[in-house]
Design an enzyme around this catalytic site. Structure first.
Site, short mmCIF file in Angstrom:
data_model
loop_
_atom_site.label_atom_id
_atom_site.label_comp_id
_atom_site.label_asym_id
_atom_site.label_seq_id
_atom_site.Cartn_x
_atom_site.Cartn_y
_atom_site.Cartn_z
CB ILE A 151 9.83 -8.48 7.79
CG1 ILE A 151 10.96 -9.15 8.58
CG2 ILE A 151 9.87 -6.96 7.95
CD1 ILE A 151 10.99 -8.85 10.06
CE LYS B 299 -1.47 -1.77 8.62
NZ LYS B 299 -0.91 -2.94 9.20
CB SER C 222 6.11 2.00 8.45
OG SER C 222 4.99 1.76 7.67
CB CYS D 103 6.38 6.28 -21.20
SG CYS D 103 4.82 6.07 -20.33
CG HIS E 32 1.11 1.73 8.46
ND1 HIS E 32 -0.14 1.99 7.96
CD2 HIS E 32 1.54 0.62 7.81
CE1 HIS E 32 -0.45 1.08 7.04
NE2 HIS E 32 0.57 0.24 6.93
CB CYS F 213 0.42 7.03 -20.57
SG CYS F 213 -0.21 6.00 -21.86
NE ARG G 31 -1.70 -7.95 4.05
CZ ARG G 31 -2.72 -8.04 3.19
NH1 ARG G 31 -2.96 -9.18 2.54
NH2 ARG G 31 -3.52 -7.02 2.97
CB SER H 135 -0.94 0.03 1.21
OG SER H 135 -1.69 -1.15 1.30
CB ALA H 136 3.04 2.93 -1.29
C1 LIG Z 1 -0.36 -6.40 0.31
C2 LIG Z 1 0.68 -5.78 1.20
C3 LIG Z 1 0.49 -4.49 1.71
C4 LIG Z 1 1.43 -3.92 2.55
N1 LIG Z 1 1.31 -2.61 2.90
C5 LIG Z 1 2.26 -2.04 3.68
C6 LIG Z 1 2.21 -0.66 4.00
O1 LIG Z 1 1.38 0.08 3.48
N2 LIG Z 1 3.12 -0.17 4.86
C7 LIG Z 1 4.08 -0.95 5.43
O2 LIG Z 1 4.83 -0.46 6.26
N3 LIG Z 1 4.22 -2.23 5.07
C8 LIG Z 1 3.35 -2.79 4.20
N4 LIG Z 1 3.48 -4.09 3.81
C9 LIG Z 1 4.61 -4.85 4.30
C10 LIG Z 1 5.89 -4.53 3.54
O3 LIG Z 1 5.66 -4.55 2.15
C11 LIG Z 1 6.93 -5.58 3.92
O4 LIG Z 1 7.03 -5.64 5.31
C12 LIG Z 1 8.32 -5.24 3.37
O5 LIG Z 1 8.25 -4.97 1.99
C13 LIG Z 1 9.23 -6.42 3.65
O6 LIG Z 1 10.47 -6.19 3.07
P1 LIG Z 1 11.56 -7.33 3.09
O7 LIG Z 1 12.79 -6.72 2.59
O8 LIG Z 1 11.58 -7.96 4.44
O9 LIG Z 1 10.99 -8.48 2.15
P2 LIG Z 1 10.75 -8.56 0.58
O10 LIG Z 1 10.44 -7.25 -0.02
O11 LIG Z 1 9.77 -9.66 0.37
O12 LIG Z 1 12.17 -8.99 0.01
C14 LIG Z 1 12.71 -10.27 0.16
C15 LIG Z 1 13.80 -10.42 -0.89
O13 LIG Z 1 14.43 -11.68 -0.68
C16 LIG Z 1 14.72 -12.24 -1.94
N5 LIG Z 1 14.85 -13.69 -1.79
C17 LIG Z 1 13.88 -14.59 -1.53
N6 LIG Z 1 14.40 -15.81 -1.49
C18 LIG Z 1 15.73 -15.69 -1.70
C19 LIG Z 1 16.81 -16.61 -1.78
N7 LIG Z 1 16.61 -17.92 -1.63
N8 LIG Z 1 18.05 -16.13 -2.05
C20 LIG Z 1 18.26 -14.80 -2.24
N9 LIG Z 1 17.28 -13.89 -2.16
C21 LIG Z 1 16.02 -14.33 -1.90
C22 LIG Z 1 13.54 -11.84 -2.82
O14 LIG Z 1 13.89 -11.91 -4.19
C23 LIG Z 1 13.27 -10.44 -2.33
O15 LIG Z 1 13.99 -9.48 -3.08
C24 LIG Z 1 2.57 -4.67 2.93
C25 LIG Z 1 2.77 -5.95 2.40
C26 LIG Z 1 1.86 -6.48 1.51
C27 LIG Z 1 2.15 -7.80 0.87
#
Ligand SMILES: Cc1cc2nc3c(=O)[nH]c(=O)nc-3n(C[C@H](O)[C@H](O)[C@H](O)COP(=O)(O)OP(=O)(O)OC[C@H]3O[C@@H](n4cnc5c(N)ncnc54)[C@H](O)[C@@H]3O)c2cc1C
Length: 472
Positions: free
Chosen positions: A330, A247, A336, A391, A50, A393, A306, A46-47
């Site tokens: 996570i 939420k 956030s 682009c 919070h 648009c 998620r 949702s970008a």
């Molecule tokens: C629908 C939705 C809405 C959300 N809205 C919000 C919001 O509005 N505000 C907010 O604060 N949070 C929000 N979140 C949560 C937030 O998006 C996440 O908490 C955050 O992006 C997690 O980041 P991360 O780096 O932990 O994981 P990810 O972004 O999932 O990154 C994990 C990385 O690990 C890599 N990876 C996986 N397996 C391997 C492997 N075996 N070897 C090497 N690399 C690997 C993947 O390629 C990926 O790049 C939302 C999440 C979702 C799904």
């Protein structure tokens, strides 16, 4: 080279940790199996930054969210990433529940929280649904670009000596004394510490590391993206009252001037698909918030998944494998919280959060259309490619795309360029610019068209140059 730390996973959390470790002077590498950073949860959410009234008090989620929110403005300013404190309203007809959320927010240390009546709500969201009588107003909530932030964190880390290795599939990790030897399909890496920040891939990496595994569940969130001309009548993010599934379906402006409506919350597998049931659910629920919302203005649907492990984030030193830090489950509010999680991990590693002097600043990547006219004229005199629209648009120029291709982290996917420039994000969704972008990537990377990707390996966009194919 022996790295002090190798971060596995280039989402917003992994890149925030990578970036912070580089800034305190550590030798750091980031490994991701994907072809770009921000291809997991960090590209489809949702970008929202919070405010922090939602997580249960004293949890890591509450602490990291409130601290992360406070760190966002300076971080985004430094990296040239959009961030706006637009505020958020949790709306409904249950005053007692709003008061409970308010009290929880206060306990978590959230500032600038207010309870509003209908008249006050109408001044922020004139089209609010009829039954809504009360709202929690969190002024410190904001919006950002999760993928531009992730990319900028990686780019700035590289600029200051960090290394990012993409398309690295880890096969084996062995200990050689105090050092880990990490073998991937492409090569070997050595590090004193490993951070498992692999999101959905956490348990795969934990298994290879022989560190703790956790039960992970997946919950899909589907969305509609509304056109910039939809002009939904709200200046801030609108949430319904939360439930145990999250939420709820929200309506929010984006930093690009579009609106997001969603997400659903459905226990699922890892696939980022959209479904009729999910999209219909959004249509019904959004009307409970905004009465005149017209889904004819939606230009795209997408979903993110998620990664959940219980009620709280797991961020800890591994008890089984000295030198490993586990980050599991996570999910929201992980975006956030990312800047605060990075500081927390630095502490878990036993390092001081003291940044080096003379760090290089990341050049700002402002799109040509967003520059003041004087700057546009100046740039055009120096570089004619900013006068050529690729682009239509989104009004993205050839110069914008070339400068994205020249950023420190080199990618060769159309979606990678889309995230960096918005090319293909407009009403025609890349119908006009897709092939032009493919050609530009092939030329810049000196690769064949068939090596250009849509996103990851396996999504090659072309069989080859038609003239070459004709020779077969
Ligand atoms: C629908 C939705 C809405 C959300 N809205 C919000 C919001 O509005 N505000 C907010 O604060 N949070 C929000 N979140 C949560 C937030 O998006 C996440 O908490 C955050 O992006 C997690 O980041 P991360 O780096 O932990 O994981 P990810 O972004 O999932 O990154 C994990 C990385 O690990 C890599 N990876 C996986 N397996 C391997 C492997 N075996 N070897 C090497 N690399 C690997 C993947 O390629 C990926 O790049 C939302 C999440 C979702 C799904």
């Amino acid at each position: 080279m022996i790295f002090d730390v190798i971060v596995v996973g280039g989402g917003v959390v992994g890149t925030a940790i990578f970036n912070k470790l580089v800034r305190i002077g550590k030798k750091v590498a980031l490994l991701d199996k994907a072809s770009d950073v921000a291809t997991g949860q960090s590209k489809a959410n949702s970008a929202l930054v919070h405010a922090g009234y939602d997580p249960a008090p004293n949890t890591l989620k509450a602490k990291m969210n409130v601290k992360g929110n406070a760190l966002f403005p300076a971080l985004c300013r430094r990296l040239g990433v959009p961030f706006k404190r637009t505020g958020a309203l949790v709306v409904g007809d249950d005053r007692a529940m709003i008061e409970r959320l308010y009290a929880r927010g206060k306990e978590n240390g959230v500032k600038n929280l207010f309870i509003l009546n209908r008249e006050q709500i109408l001044s922020l969201a004139p089209d609010i649904a009829d039954g809504i009588t009360v709202a929690l107003y969190a002024k410190s909530a904001g919006i950002t670009s999760p993928y531009l932030l992730t990319i900028a964190l990686a780019d700035e880390g590289i600029l200051n000596g960090g290394k990012v290795f993409l398309e690295e599939d880890i096969k084996r990790v062995e200990r050689e004394g105090e050092v880990f030897k990490i073998t991937t399909l492409k090569g070997e890496f050595y590090a004193k510490n490993i951070i498992n920040s692999a999101g959905a891939g956490y348990n795969d990496i934990a298994k290879i590391l022989k560190s703790e595994s956790y039960p992970l569940t997946f919950r899909r969130g589907e969305y509609f993206v509304f056109d910039k001309n939809a002009h939904l009548k709200t200046s801030c993010t609108l949430f319904p009252l939360p439930t145990k599934m999250g939420k709820g379906v929200l309506v929010t402006p984006t930093v690009d001037g579009n609106f997001l409506v969603g997400p659903t919350s459905e226990d699922s597998d890892e696939r980022t698909i959209t479904t009729d049931a999910g999209l219909n659910d959004i249509k019904v629920k959004a009307k409970n918030i905004l009465k005149n919302i017209n889904f004819k203005n939606a230009i795209r649907q997408f979903s993110g998944v998620r990664v959940i492990s219980g009620e709280d984030f797991i961020i800890e030193r591994s008890k089984r494998q000295n030198g490993v830090i586990n980050l599991a489950g996570i999910c929201s509010p992980g975006l956030s919280s990312a800047p605060a999680i990075a500081e927390y991990v630095v502490k878990l590693l036993g390092y001081k959060n003291e940044e080096k002097k003379n760090l290089k600043a990341l050049p700002k990547h402002t799109l040509f259309k967003n520059l003041p006219i004087t700057k546009q004229r100046e740039l055009l005199r120096k570089d004619k490619s900013f006068g050529e629209i690729v682009c239509k648009c989104e009004k993205i120029t050839k110069g914008d795309i070339l400068s994205a291709l020249n950023r420190p982290l080199k990618v060769h996917s159309v979606d990678g360029i889309k995230r960096r420039t918005n090319a293909g994000m407009g009403i025609c969704q890349g119908g006009f610019c897709f092939t032009k972008v493919v050609k530009m990537i092939a030329k810049a990377r000196k690769i064949k068209y068939e090596e250009v990707l849509k996103e990851n390996r396996g999504s090659e966009v072309a069989l080859g140059d038609i003239r070459e194919v004709e020779k077969w």
